[in-house]
Design an enzyme around this catalytic site. Structure first.
Site, PDB file in Angstrom:
ATOM      1  N   SER A   1      23.224  -1.784 -49.930  1.00 15.85           N
ATOM      2  CA  SER A   1      24.676  -1.673 -50.091  1.00 15.85           C
ATOM      3  C   SER A   1      25.204  -2.369 -51.335  1.00 15.85           C
ATOM      4  O   SER A   1      26.280  -2.020 -51.819  1.00 15.85           O
ATOM      5  CB  SER A   1      25.374  -2.224 -48.852  1.00 15.85           C
ATOM      6  OG  SER A   1      24.934  -3.541 -48.574  1.00 15.85           O
TER       7      SER A   1
ATOM      8  N   LYS B   1      31.569   5.322 -42.703  1.00 21.17           N
ATOM      9  CA  LYS B   1      31.654   5.424 -44.164  1.00 21.17           C
ATOM     10  C   LYS B   1      31.877   6.897 -44.537  1.00 21.17           C
ATOM     11  O   LYS B   1      32.999   7.361 -44.431  1.00 21.17           O
ATOM     12  CB  LYS B   1      30.404   4.809 -44.790  1.00 21.17           C
ATOM     13  CG  LYS B   1      30.250   3.324 -44.389  1.00 21.17           C
ATOM     14  CD  LYS B   1      29.082   2.654 -45.064  1.00 21.17           C
ATOM     15  CE  LYS B   1      28.736   1.322 -44.434  1.00 21.17           C
ATOM     16  NZ  LYS B   1      29.743   0.282 -44.579  1.00 21.17           N
TER      17      LYS B   1
ATOM     18  N   HIS C   1      24.595   3.729 -45.678  1.00 19.72           N
ATOM     19  CA  HIS C   1      25.178   4.296 -46.905  1.00 19.72           C
ATOM     20  C   HIS C   1      24.535   5.631 -47.287  1.00 19.72           C
ATOM     21  O   HIS C   1      24.911   6.221 -48.304  1.00 19.72           O
ATOM     22  CB  HIS C   1      25.056   3.303 -48.067  1.00 19.72           C
ATOM     23  CG  HIS C   1      26.047   2.200 -47.963  1.00 19.72           C
ATOM     24  ND1 HIS C   1      27.348   2.330 -48.371  1.00 19.72           N
ATOM     25  CD2 HIS C   1      25.943   0.957 -47.440  1.00 19.72           C
ATOM     26  CE1 HIS C   1      27.999   1.203 -48.136  1.00 19.72           C
ATOM     27  NE2 HIS C   1      27.167   0.354 -47.573  1.00 19.72           N
TER      28      HIS C   1
END
Ligand code: PLP
Length: 398
Positions: free
Chosen positions: A187, A246, A215
């Site tokens: 990240s 996300k 991610h």
């Protein structure tokens, strides 16, 4: 009645720590977003190009997702009213898990309240005192906390250093239960875990293999299936974690794996057992996000076009962008206070890129982190690049 005994604040030591942060230039206030999480947004009353969200695909404000959330709220209410293991498993939670299992091509999936809960809850449930975790040094805090909660021994290998991981494994007794764990996308660096090499190590040494794809969910692999799909290592990763918070635009995390793993987590993963499940609107939104990923993969291509454009622009200006391979592009400046100064000056000039310093990254690896989204226009990204060039020169970084 008055209190005659004037009491010294027992938390005053916290204030002293905050003062130290202020002296070091590392004290942060929370930037407040007015309105929606968009590519250009208003933070602290200032309109800025937003390079700080994880809203990779712009789904937080997608009209189709909003409608599904509203419909679920109208039909099913605002809350689930219980933890999953008592009365809080709604049909819509099960539908989301079925959809995710089909998407990830695994036997089953269990959804947690967040990616953090999915990582920490599952590592702590699967391992116990006699076991050992072999973990990349840059793995996410939720993995580290899960390892600590499990009480297993923790062996950390330098970032992506396969030879070092192998040396650790070679000296551990074959009979000991071992979990080899990596982020799919790191990240703070934006680089990828070396999954094929780690899977081979796990197979050689009989480890459980786990990947945190927070991610990568919605970003890597076919239709955003993640790094397992990107690297073609299906069937070789025993525990896959993904996030719904996300790129998928809403909130939540999940574990994908065998039916046995998922049923075990139903019984032992503490956030699943002891914390209330998602409101129906969250589950409905995530299902709608999966529909978008399956039907409209072009938005992922737009994200990658923007990523290539912005990364190339930063590199052309001479910034150190590390080894990033993803839409997360760090601009590494070294000193933490300088990173914060860069972030502040960018903000004053109309660009929001969060400064990141110790303890989130090593003391000499201070940076600002940029994340582009599919919804940024070329003009917005060019404006951001121009501001980076101006401020970078002003601070002597380039
Ligand atoms: C690598 C990684 N794993 C897990 C998480 C936690 O995900 P969530 O925000 O859904 O709790 C994050 C988010 O910060 C992350 O960056």
């Amino acid at each position: 009645m008055t209190n005659d005994h004037a009491r010294k604040d027992p938390l005053s030591f916290l204030g002293a720590e905050l003062d130290t942060l202020k002296q070091q230039g590392l004290y942060r206030h929370l930037r407040v977003l007015d309105g929606e999480q968009q590519a250009t947004a208003t933070f602290d009353h200032r309109q800025v190009v937003n390079l700080s969200s994880n809203n990779y695909l712009g789904l937080t404000t997608d009209p189709r997702l909003r409608e599904r959330a509203l419909e679920a709220t109208r039909v099913l209410g605002v809350g689930s009213g219980s933890v999953r293991t008592i009365a809080g498993t709604m049909a819509i939670h099960m539908e989301l898990e079925r959809r995710l299992a089909a998407f990830k091509q695994t036997e089953a999936v269990v959804v947690f309240q967040s990616g953090f809960a999915a990582n920490a809850g599952s590592v702590a449930a699967v391992l116990s005192r006699d076991d050992v975790v072999i973990s990349d040094e840059l793995n996410h805090a939720s993995i580290i906390d899960g390892c600590r909660l499990s009480r297993a021994a923790i062996e950390v290998f330098p970032h992506k250093d396969i030879a070092a991981a192998r040396r650790i494994l070679a000296r551990l007794p074959a009979t000991r239960r071992k979990l080899l764990i990596t982020d799919g996308v790191f990240s703070m660096e934006g680089d990828l875990g070396p999954l094929p090499e780690l899977c081979a190590l796990a197979e050689e040494f009989g480890c459980i293999m786990m990947v945190d794809d927070a991610h990568a969910s919605g970003v890597f692999g076919r239709n955003g299936r993640g790094t397992i799909d990107h690297f073609g290592v299906h069937g070789r990763v025993d525990i896959q974690v993904g996030t719904l918070s996300k790129a998928l635009g809403a909130l939540g995390g999940y574990v994908a794996g065998s039916r046995t793993l998922i049923e075990f987590l139903y019984h032992r993963a503490r956030p699943f057992l002891f914390s209330t499940s998602h409101p129906p609107a969250v589950a409905a939104t995530c299902i709608a996000a999966l529909d978008v990923l399956e039907q409209e993969p072009q938005i992922i291509e737009r994200l990658w076009e923007n990523t290539r454009f912005f990364k190339a622009g930063l590199q052309a200006q001479g910034f150190n962008t590390g080894l990033s391979e993803s839409p997360i592009t760090p601009v590494i400046v070294g000193d933490g206070a300088l990173a914060m100064k860069l972030s502040d000056r960018l903000f004053e000039e109309g660009v929001f890129a969060q400064g990141i310093a110790f303890p989130t990254v090593a003391r000499d690896k201070g940076r600002v982190r940029t994340i582009v989204t599919a919804t940024h226009t070329k003009d917005e990204l060019q404006f951001a690049l121009d501001v980076f060039a101006k401020v970078g020169r002003e601070l002597g970084i380039v």
